[in-house]
Scaffold this motif. Structure first.
Motif, PDB file in Angstrom:
ATOM      1  N   GLN A 140     -38.910  -5.918   1.438  1.00 17.20           N
ATOM      2  CA  GLN A 140     -40.222  -5.285   1.426  1.00 17.20           C
ATOM      3  C   GLN A 140     -41.219  -6.222   2.105  1.00 17.20           C
ATOM      4  OE1 GLN A 140     -41.209  -2.175  -0.424  1.00 17.20           O
ATOM      5  NE2 GLN A 140     -38.991  -1.900  -0.160  1.00 17.20           N
ATOM      6  N   VAL A 141     -42.024  -5.683   3.010  1.00 19.39           N
ATOM      7  CA  VAL A 141     -43.125  -6.449   3.580  1.00 19.39           C
ATOM      8  C   VAL A 141     -44.320  -6.290   2.644  1.00 19.39           C
ATOM      9  CG1 VAL A 141     -44.700  -6.724   5.524  1.00 19.39           C
ATOM     10  CG2 VAL A 141     -42.289  -6.185   5.938  1.00 19.39           C
ATOM     11  N   ILE A 142     -44.669  -7.369   1.977  1.00 15.62           N
ATOM     12  CA  ILE A 142     -45.744  -7.322   0.982  1.00 15.62           C
ATOM     13  C   ILE A 142     -47.105  -7.552   1.627  1.00 15.62           C
ATOM     14  CG2 ILE A 142     -46.645  -8.417  -1.113  1.00 15.62           C
ATOM     15  CD1 ILE A 142     -44.108  -6.679  -1.458  1.00 15.62           C
ATOM     16  N   ALA A 143     -47.149  -8.430   2.626  1.00 15.20           N
ATOM     17  CA  ALA A 143     -48.432  -8.713   3.279  1.00 15.20           C
ATOM     18  C   ALA A 143     -48.192  -9.321   4.647  1.00 15.20           C
ATOM     19  CB  ALA A 143     -49.267  -9.661   2.435  1.00 15.20           C
ATOM     20  N   GLN A 144     -49.123  -9.063   5.550  1.00 14.86           N
ATOM     21  CA  GLN A 144     -49.180  -9.742   6.845  1.00 14.86           C
ATOM     22  C   GLN A 144     -50.619 -10.169   7.061  1.00 14.86           C
ATOM     23  OE1 GLN A 144     -47.206  -6.816   9.527  1.00 14.86           O
ATOM     24  NE2 GLN A 144     -45.668  -8.421   9.811  1.00 14.86           N
ATOM     25  N   ASN A 145     -50.786 -11.457   7.316  1.00 13.10           N
ATOM     26  CA  ASN A 145     -52.136 -12.005   7.405  1.00 13.10           C
ATOM     27  C   ASN A 145     -52.308 -12.837   8.663  1.00 13.10           C
ATOM     28  OD1 ASN A 145     -51.315 -12.251   4.180  1.00 13.10           O
ATOM     29  ND2 ASN A 145     -53.289 -11.298   4.561  1.00 13.10           N
ATOM     30  N   SER A 146     -53.439 -12.674   9.308  1.00 13.36           N
ATOM     31  CA  SER A 146     -53.764 -13.416  10.519  1.00 13.36           C
ATOM     32  C   SER A 146     -55.226 -13.851  10.411  1.00 13.36           C
ATOM     33  CB  SER A 146     -53.557 -12.526  11.737  1.00 13.36           C
ATOM     34  OG  SER A 146     -53.796 -13.202  12.929  1.00 13.36           O
ATOM     35  N   PRO A 147     -55.580 -15.043  10.891  1.00 14.69           N
ATOM     36  CA  PRO A 147     -54.810 -15.972  11.719  1.00 14.69           C
ATOM     37  C   PRO A 147     -54.106 -17.071  10.936  1.00 14.69           C
ATOM     38  CG  PRO A 147     -57.069 -16.678  11.667  1.00 14.69           C
ATOM     39  CD  PRO A 147     -56.993 -15.447  10.800  1.00 14.69           C
ATOM     40  N   TRP A 148     -54.051 -16.971   9.612  1.00 13.70           N
ATOM     41  CA  TRP A 148     -53.545 -18.081   8.803  1.00 13.70           C
ATOM     42  C   TRP A 148     -52.023 -18.106   8.755  1.00 13.70           C
ATOM     43  CZ3 TRP A 148     -57.539 -14.882   6.848  1.00 13.70           C
ATOM     44  CH2 TRP A 148     -58.807 -15.472   6.901  1.00 13.70           C
ATOM     45  N   PHE A 149     -51.461 -19.319   8.697  1.00 15.86           N
ATOM     46  CA  PHE A 149     -50.033 -19.482   8.500  1.00 15.86           C
ATOM     47  C   PHE A 149     -49.711 -19.350   7.014  1.00 15.86           C
ATOM     48  CE2 PHE A 149     -50.407 -22.229  12.412  1.00 15.86           C
ATOM     49  CZ  PHE A 149     -49.735 -21.344  13.239  1.00 15.86           C
ATOM     50  N   GLY A 150     -48.576 -18.726   6.717  1.00 19.93           N
ATOM     51  CA  GLY A 150     -48.132 -18.594   5.340  1.00 19.93           C
ATOM     52  C   GLY A 150     -47.529 -19.885   4.831  1.00 19.93           C
ATOM     53  N   GLY A 151     -48.034 -20.370   3.701  1.00 17.55           N
ATOM     54  CA  GLY A 151     -47.568 -21.628   3.137  1.00 17.55           C
ATOM     55  C   GLY A 151     -46.813 -21.437   1.847  1.00 17.55           C
ATOM     56  N   ALA A 152     -47.132 -22.296   0.863  1.00 17.34           N
ATOM     57  CA  ALA A 152     -46.392 -22.349  -0.392  1.00 17.34           C
ATOM     58  C   ALA A 152     -46.657 -21.126  -1.259  1.00 17.34           C
ATOM     59  CB  ALA A 152     -46.754 -23.611  -1.157  1.00 17.34           C
ATOM     60  N   LEU A 153     -45.657 -20.799  -2.060  1.00 11.30           N
ATOM     61  CA  LEU A 153     -45.748 -19.803  -3.117  1.00 11.30           C
ATOM     62  C   LEU A 153     -45.447 -20.513  -4.428  1.00 11.30           C
ATOM     63  CD1 LEU A 153     -43.620 -17.171  -1.226  1.00 11.30           C
ATOM     64  CD2 LEU A 153     -45.999 -16.758  -1.909  1.00 11.30           C
ATOM     65  N   GLN A 154     -46.290 -20.317  -5.453  1.00 11.55           N
ATOM     66  CA  GLN A 154     -46.069 -21.018  -6.712  1.00 11.55           C
ATOM     67  C   GLN A 154     -46.404 -20.137  -7.905  1.00 11.55           C
ATOM     68  OE1 GLN A 154     -44.686 -24.180  -7.440  1.00 11.55           O
ATOM     69  NE2 GLN A 154     -44.703 -23.127  -9.416  1.00 11.55           N
ATOM     70  N   ILE A 189     -48.028 -15.204  -9.082  1.00 12.45           N
ATOM     71  CA  ILE A 189     -47.621 -16.098  -8.005  1.00 12.45           C
ATOM     72  C   ILE A 189     -48.811 -16.312  -7.068  1.00 12.45           C
ATOM     73  CG2 ILE A 189     -46.136 -16.374  -5.980  1.00 12.45           C
ATOM     74  CD1 ILE A 189     -43.953 -14.881  -7.478  1.00 12.45           C
ATOM     75  N   TYR A 190     -49.113 -17.570  -6.794  1.00  8.12           N
ATOM     76  CA  TYR A 190     -50.242 -17.948  -5.942  1.00  8.12           C
ATOM     77  C   TYR A 190     -49.714 -18.327  -4.561  1.00  8.12           C
ATOM     78  CZ  TYR A 190     -53.040 -17.464 -10.053  1.00  8.12           C
ATOM     79  OH  TYR A 190     -53.670 -16.921 -11.135  1.00  8.12           O
ATOM     80  N   TYR A 191     -50.481 -17.948  -3.530  1.00  9.00           N
ATOM     81  CA  TYR A 191     -50.011 -18.021  -2.145  1.00  9.00           C
ATOM     82  C   TYR A 191     -51.039 -18.763  -1.306  1.00  9.00           C
ATOM     83  CZ  TYR A 191     -48.263 -16.041   2.345  1.00  9.00           C
ATOM     84  OH  TYR A 191     -47.753 -15.850   3.617  1.00  9.00           O
ATOM     85  N   ALA A 192     -50.614 -19.861  -0.693  1.00 10.49           N
ATOM     86  CA  ALA A 192     -51.501 -20.660   0.162  1.00 10.49           C
ATOM     87  C   ALA A 192     -51.370 -20.217   1.608  1.00 10.49           C
ATOM     88  CB  ALA A 192     -51.152 -22.136   0.041  1.00 10.49           C
ATOM     89  N   LEU A 193     -52.493 -19.900   2.229  1.00  4.65           N
ATOM     90  CA  LEU A 193     -52.542 -19.556   3.650  1.00  4.65           C
ATOM     91  C   LEU A 193     -53.345 -20.641   4.357  1.00  4.65           C
ATOM     92  CD1 LEU A 193     -53.132 -15.769   3.127  1.00  4.65           C
ATOM     93  CD2 LEU A 193     -51.234 -16.704   4.429  1.00  4.65           C
ATOM     94  N   TRP A 194     -52.689 -21.324   5.272  1.00  2.00           N
ATOM     95  CA  TRP A 194     -53.260 -22.510   5.911  1.00  2.00           C
ATOM     96  C   TRP A 194     -54.630 -22.245   6.525  1.00  2.00           C
ATOM     97  CZ3 TRP A 194     -52.471 -24.545  11.367  1.00  2.00           C
ATOM     98  CH2 TRP A 194     -52.890 -25.880  11.477  1.00  2.00           C
ATOM     99  N   ARG A 195     -55.580 -23.133   6.220  1.00  5.37           N
ATOM    100  CA  ARG A 195     -56.957 -23.122   6.706  1.00  5.37           C
ATOM    101  C   ARG A 195     -57.820 -22.038   6.068  1.00  5.37           C
ATOM    102  NH1 ARG A 195     -56.507 -24.276  13.280  1.00  5.37           N
ATOM    103  NH2 ARG A 195     -55.711 -26.411  13.114  1.00  5.37           N
ATOM    104  N   ASP A 196     -57.292 -21.348   5.069  1.00  5.75           N
ATOM    105  CA  ASP A 196     -58.081 -20.325   4.401  1.00  5.75           C
ATOM    106  C   ASP A 196     -59.099 -20.977   3.465  1.00  5.75           C
ATOM    107  OD1 ASP A 196     -58.963 -17.856   3.641  1.00  5.75           O
ATOM    108  OD2 ASP A 196     -57.058 -17.163   2.814  1.00  5.75           O
TER     109      ASP A 196
END
Length: 409
Positions: free
Chosen positions: A310-324, A331-338
């Motif tokens: 399943q595609v849950i999300a697509q985000n731009s321009p940030w890179f997808g980082g850690a999931l914790q 679950i918390y999701y880090a998007l680089w430079r957000d």
């Protein structure tokens, strides 16, 4: 034993375990560029008083009441006053290592913490090491009493921890470079055991140094382990884990991305609280949106797992980082430079019902690029409500039941 005494001890034990389930050792997070989250309130609120900076891995620990003790970005240990702890500089991790540091209390001890660090593939200082912290030193601000003890020099980027089935001891697992080998070490009340359980999975990871990048995570029930092998591999390695013996088995490989990436590919992984679903973050290029996938892994079959994608999300321009996964079972999701953290609100639900919330918790627009790739590494199993740090009633080696110490006849 008289009936009144039996019921007295039953009440004591119920209160004892109820208190344990409310422990708050993972209620403060510091990560990225001096930002964090406070889980002592619900919903969690942003913290902006941190002093550590980390591109990727980090770790934070609090006391059982949720008061900050210390945190680390892989190179410096900062105390609760956000100052470098005595002897806490020059930790031999790296802020750009995916899973660079773990903080683990010595089982059955109220003052000693082991800090495990692991280097980055692209940096000169590699290897898996441990340091020891006595939190009672320096009037409760803590002191690093032993530092950078080398365990193995052929491991980097990947490190994860989970509770032993007895809910007291801890397994620490690392990936060995240029091999198909995982080494799983134990930490018990007697200290660190330097003789690991060795498991081979059949997937050799080596070559280009960035191939070592990517997260390693346990499920909180201690039955599964997942690794994201980035760049040239771009593959998820899913395995069974025996948290009694430390043995890894039944390896399943699958590639979430249809087209080979020109950037990291797979990076972050995290299990749902019920361990039935796996979330994977990927980055195919420096221009395409990052993608967050969800997979049903109950079959432990590669074709079936891929068919469940399943595609849950697509985000731009940030890179997808850690999931914790956090103490609130989200679950918390880090998007680089957000400037904010995104959240999967109902991660046990398959498909869109998992309720992904983009930029749910705002962190800062005054700190430069507050969110980086990483979020704090935790001990999987501490979030299931059964972690027992001072268990005087469990029989040695008993992983299936609790003996609460009173007669039943």
């Amino acid at each position: 034993m008289r009936a009144s005494q039996k019921y007295y001890w039953l009440i004591i034990c119920v209160l004892f375990y109820g208190t344990l389930s409310a422990q708050k050792q993972h209620n403060n997070w510091y990560f990225g560029n001096a930002v964090g989250l406070n889980f002592n309130v619900n919903p969690p609120v942003a913290l902006s008083n941190g002093k550590g900076n980390s591109v990727e891995g980090c770790a934070t620990v609090s006391d059982i009441n949720g008061n900050l003790l210390f945190y680390c970005n892989g190179t410096s240990v900062l105390n609760r006053q956000h100052e470098v702890m005595v002897n806490g500089s020059s930790i031999a991790g790296d802020p750009s290592s995916t899973s660079n540091v773990l903080i683990i209390p010595l089982p059955g001890n109220d003052s000693i913490y082991y800090l495990f660090s692991i280097g980055a593939g692209g940096q000169g200082l590699k290897g898996f090491r441990y340091s020891i912290i006595n939190i009672k030193r320096q009037s409760g601000l803590g002191e690093v009493t032993s530092k950078n003890n080398l365990i193995a020099d052929d491991c980097y980027e990947k490190m994860a921890a989970v509770r032993h089935c007895n809910k007291k001891d801890v397994w620490i697992t690392v990936r060995v470079w240029e091999t198909d080998e995982y080494r799983t070490y134990s930490l018990t009340a007697s200290g660190f055991n330097a003789f690991p359980v060795v498991s081979n999975t059949g997937l050799v990871v080596g070559g280009y140094v960035n191939n070592g990048i990517g997260a390693l995570k346990f499920s909180i029930d201690g039955t599964k382990l997942a690794a994201a092998h980035s760049f040239q591999n771009d593959v998820v390695e899913l395995m069974n884990f025996d948290n009694t013996s430390g043995v890894i088995s039944n390896t399943v490989l699958f590639k979430p991305n249809v087209i080979a990436p020109i950037y990291t590919g797979v990076y972050g992984v995290e299990f749902s609280p019920n361990s039935n679903l796996l979330y994977v973050s990927t980055n195919n290029s420096d221009t395409d949106p990052s993608t967050l996938y969800q997979f049903d892994i109950t079959s432990m079959n590669a074709a079936t797992i891929l068919a469940s994608k399943q595609v849950i999300a697509q985000n731009s321009p940030w890179f997808g980082g850690a999931l914790q996964l956090a103490v609130d079972k989200k679950i918390y999701y880090a998007l680089w430079r957000d400037t904010a953290i995104s959240v999967i609100e109902n991660p046990d639900i398959y498909g869109p019902g998992c309720n992904f919330m983009f930029n749910k918790i705002f962190l800062s627009n005054t700190i430069n690029e507050p969110v980086q790739f990483g979020l704090p590494s935790l001990i999987a199993g501490d979030l299931d409500g059964q972690f027992v740090p001072y268990d005087f009633f469990r029989l040695p080696g008993d992983c299936d039941r609790l003996d609460i110490g009173f007669e039943t006849g």
